[in-house]
Write a protein that holds these residues in place. Structure first.
Motif, PDB file in Angstrom:
ATOM      1  N   THR A  58     -25.479  -1.478  44.276  1.00  0.00           N
ATOM      2  CA  THR A  58     -25.673  -0.430  43.263  1.00  0.00           C
ATOM      3  C   THR A  58     -24.785   0.792  43.529  1.00  0.00           C
ATOM      4  OG1 THR A  58     -27.891  -1.284  42.893  1.00  0.00           O
ATOM      5  CG2 THR A  58     -27.431   0.921  42.039  1.00  0.00           C
ATOM      6  N   MET A  61     -21.086  -0.036  42.789  1.00  0.00           N
ATOM      7  CA  MET A  61     -20.714  -0.052  41.369  1.00  0.00           C
ATOM      8  C   MET A  61     -20.700   1.356  40.782  1.00  0.00           C
ATOM      9  SD  MET A  61     -19.811  -3.096  40.794  1.00  0.00           S
ATOM     10  CE  MET A  61     -19.397  -2.883  39.071  1.00  0.00           C
ATOM     11  N   MET A  78     -12.445  -2.492  37.387  1.00  0.00           N
ATOM     12  CA  MET A  78     -13.912  -2.520  37.175  1.00  0.00           C
ATOM     13  C   MET A  78     -14.394  -3.959  37.155  1.00  0.00           C
ATOM     14  SD  MET A  78     -15.710   0.072  34.569  1.00  0.00           S
ATOM     15  CE  MET A  78     -14.753   0.144  33.098  1.00  0.00           C
ATOM     16  N   LEU A  79     -13.582  -4.811  36.464  1.00  0.00           N
ATOM     17  CA  LEU A  79     -13.958  -6.216  36.298  1.00  0.00           C
ATOM     18  C   LEU A  79     -13.947  -6.946  37.649  1.00  0.00           C
ATOM     19  CD1 LEU A  79     -14.796  -7.703  33.842  1.00  0.00           C
ATOM     20  CD2 LEU A  79     -12.446  -8.332  33.383  1.00  0.00           C
ATOM     21  N   ASP A 115     -23.114  -4.566  23.550  1.00  0.00           N
ATOM     22  CA  ASP A 115     -23.005  -4.174  24.962  1.00  0.00           C
ATOM     23  C   ASP A 115     -22.921  -5.437  25.803  1.00  0.00           C
ATOM     24  OD1 ASP A 115     -23.372  -3.006  27.531  1.00  0.00           O
ATOM     25  OD2 ASP A 115     -24.542  -1.386  26.634  1.00  0.00           O
ATOM     26  N   GLY A 120     -26.649  -5.220  35.949  1.00  0.00           N
ATOM     27  CA  GLY A 120     -27.981  -4.624  36.117  1.00  0.00           C
ATOM     28  C   GLY A 120     -29.066  -5.519  35.531  1.00  0.00           C
ATOM     29  N   LYS A 121     -28.808  -6.038  34.321  1.00  0.00           N
ATOM     30  CA  LYS A 121     -29.788  -6.937  33.688  1.00  0.00           C
ATOM     31  C   LYS A 121     -30.059  -8.153  34.577  1.00  0.00           C
ATOM     32  CE  LYS A 121     -28.195  -9.911  30.715  1.00  0.00           C
ATOM     33  NZ  LYS A 121     -28.319 -11.130  31.554  1.00  0.00           N
ATOM     34  N   ILE A 123     -29.822  -8.424  37.750  1.00  0.00           N
ATOM     35  CA  ILE A 123     -30.629  -8.033  38.921  1.00  0.00           C
ATOM     36  C   ILE A 123     -32.097  -7.956  38.510  1.00  0.00           C
ATOM     37  CG2 ILE A 123     -31.138  -6.126  40.537  1.00  0.00           C
ATOM     38  CD1 ILE A 123     -28.124  -5.597  40.708  1.00  0.00           C
ATOM     39  N   VAL A 124     -32.360  -7.337  37.369  1.00  0.00           N
ATOM     40  CA  VAL A 124     -33.737  -7.193  36.883  1.00  0.00           C
ATOM     41  C   VAL A 124     -34.365  -8.585  36.693  1.00  0.00           C
ATOM     42  CG1 VAL A 124     -35.143  -6.380  34.932  1.00  0.00           C
ATOM     43  CG2 VAL A 124     -33.297  -4.953  35.816  1.00  0.00           C
ATOM     44  N   LEU A 164     -25.792   0.195  28.634  1.00  0.00           N
ATOM     45  CA  LEU A 164     -24.964   0.993  29.545  1.00  0.00           C
ATOM     46  C   LEU A 164     -24.079   1.976  28.793  1.00  0.00           C
ATOM     47  CD1 LEU A 164     -24.450   0.334  32.855  1.00  0.00           C
ATOM     48  CD2 LEU A 164     -26.022  -1.051  31.566  1.00  0.00           C
ATOM     49  N   THR A 166     -23.447   4.865  25.672  1.00  0.00           N
ATOM     50  CA  THR A 166     -24.149   5.805  24.792  1.00  0.00           C
ATOM     51  C   THR A 166     -24.083   5.306  23.344  1.00  0.00           C
ATOM     52  OG1 THR A 166     -22.133   7.118  25.011  1.00  0.00           O
ATOM     53  CG2 THR A 166     -24.051   7.944  26.138  1.00  0.00           C
ATOM     54  N   CYS A 211     -36.942   2.498  33.612  1.00  0.00           N
ATOM     55  CA  CYS A 211     -36.793   2.099  35.008  1.00  0.00           C
ATOM     56  C   CYS A 211     -35.387   2.430  35.490  1.00  0.00           C
ATOM     57  CB  CYS A 211     -37.005   0.600  35.167  1.00  0.00           C
ATOM     58  SG  CYS A 211     -38.584   0.059  34.538  1.00  0.00           S
ATOM     59  N   GLY A 214     -33.984  -2.057  39.338  1.00  0.00           N
ATOM     60  CA  GLY A 214     -34.714  -3.306  39.161  1.00  0.00           C
ATOM     61  C   GLY A 214     -36.063  -3.322  39.869  1.00  0.00           C
ATOM     62  N   ALA A 217     -38.770  -1.940  37.834  1.00  0.00           N
ATOM     63  CA  ALA A 217     -39.240  -2.813  36.752  1.00  0.00           C
ATOM     64  C   ALA A 217     -40.521  -3.520  37.188  1.00  0.00           C
ATOM     65  CB  ALA A 217     -38.167  -3.831  36.386  1.00  0.00           C
TER      66      ALA A 217
END
Ligand code: B12
Length: 227
Positions: A58, A61, A78-79, A115, A120-121, A123-124, A164, A166, A211, A214, A217
């Protein structure tokens, strides 16, 4: 020792070095272990998956995001870091998804329409599976209509939404309104997360919980069950 390996994972993640064959921005790292080898080594040494996620992946990133913000990094950088994070999560997955006896409830998790951020998703999803929930990963770029349909047909009790950007966080409000229209208000509890959102935004759109990571959550669903 533990701190040293955590630091190495974080540094190699920032450098986008998935394995020892990859070149980093810092050439002195070439030929040294990358994120995959270091994550395996950390587990062997008894470092917990939670520490690897919270102290290496975390924050690593986040640092990548800051470098992108300041113009030091571009999208391919980033990729590369995102792929290294994904590879580390694949290694941690079996350690987090412990054997479950009975399901604690049905959860669906999606990254909202337009998006494509999924680290993050993912990980959750892994953490909730590990905590004993039946989790349907609906994927990325999921339309509001599809989310509502899945909640209805799969009998989802808890819905996790990730955004992620706005420009895409407003989709969460759209989903909550659509669930309401479909008569699902109160039947499904909505949790939101992702860099673009906050507790304030959750309150504003009527989400049941916000949250920051993760692990929250798991506690947030636990708290909602008590209500
Ligand atoms: C990696 C990354 C990418 C990768 C994504 C790869 C992938 N497979 O996910 C790529 C290169 C593809 C990418 C693309 C873009 N990105 Co981008 N990206 C990032 C970056 C650097 C890291 C995100 C990440 O993975 N973080 C690590 C994970 C572990 O953290 P997390 O996602 O926040 O998730 C944790 C919590 O938030 C929470 N959580 C998250 N979701 C949920 C959901 C639920 C239900 C719960 C309970 C909890 C929860 O738990 C998670 C685990 O602990 C961020 C910077 C940042 N600081 O966020 C920018 C960032 C999000 N990106 C940004 C931008 C601008 C873009 C692009 C528009 C760039 C472009 N011009 O094309 C595109 C948009 C693509 C799209 N349509 O979605 C901006 C957004 C700015 C804004 N305010 O809108 C950021 C903030 C960078 C920046 N500082 O400018 N990106």
């Amino acid at each position: 020792m533990e701190t040293e390996i955590i630091e190495k994972i974080r540094e190699n993640l920032i450098q986008g070095r998935k394995s020892e064959e990859d070149e980093g921005i810092d050439e002195t790292l070439n030929g040294t272990p990358g994120v995959i080898e270091l994550t395996e080594e950390a587990l062997e040494k008894g470092v917990s998956p939670k520490e690897i996620i919270s102290l290496a992946i975390t924050p690593g990133m986040e640092a990548v995001g800051e470098k992108y913000d300041s113009g030091e990094y571009f999208i391919p950088d980033m990729l590369a870091s995102a792929q290294a994070a994904g590879a580390a999560m694949e290694i941690l997955k079996p350690h987090l998804e412990k054997a479950r006896i009975a399901s604690k409830g049905r959860v669906a998790v999606a990254t909202v329409k337009d998006d494509i951020h999924d680290i993050g998703k993912n990980i959750v999803v892994i953490l909730l599976k590990g905590a004993g929930y039946d989790v349907d990963d609906l994927g990325i770029d999921v339309s509001t209509e599809k989310i509502v349909e899945e909640v209805k047909t799969r009998g989802i009790e808890y819905l996790g939404l990730s955004a992620l950007l706005t420009s895409t966080m407003t989709r969460m409000k759209e989903v909550i309104e659509a669930l309401d229209k479909a008569g699902l208000k109160g039947k499904v509890r909505v949790l939101i997360g992702g860099a673009a959102v906050s507790q304030e935004y959750a309150d504003e759109i009527g989400a049941d919980a916000y949250c920051a990571d993760g692990f929250q959550a798991i506690s947030a669903i636990g708290a909602l069950k008590q209500q």
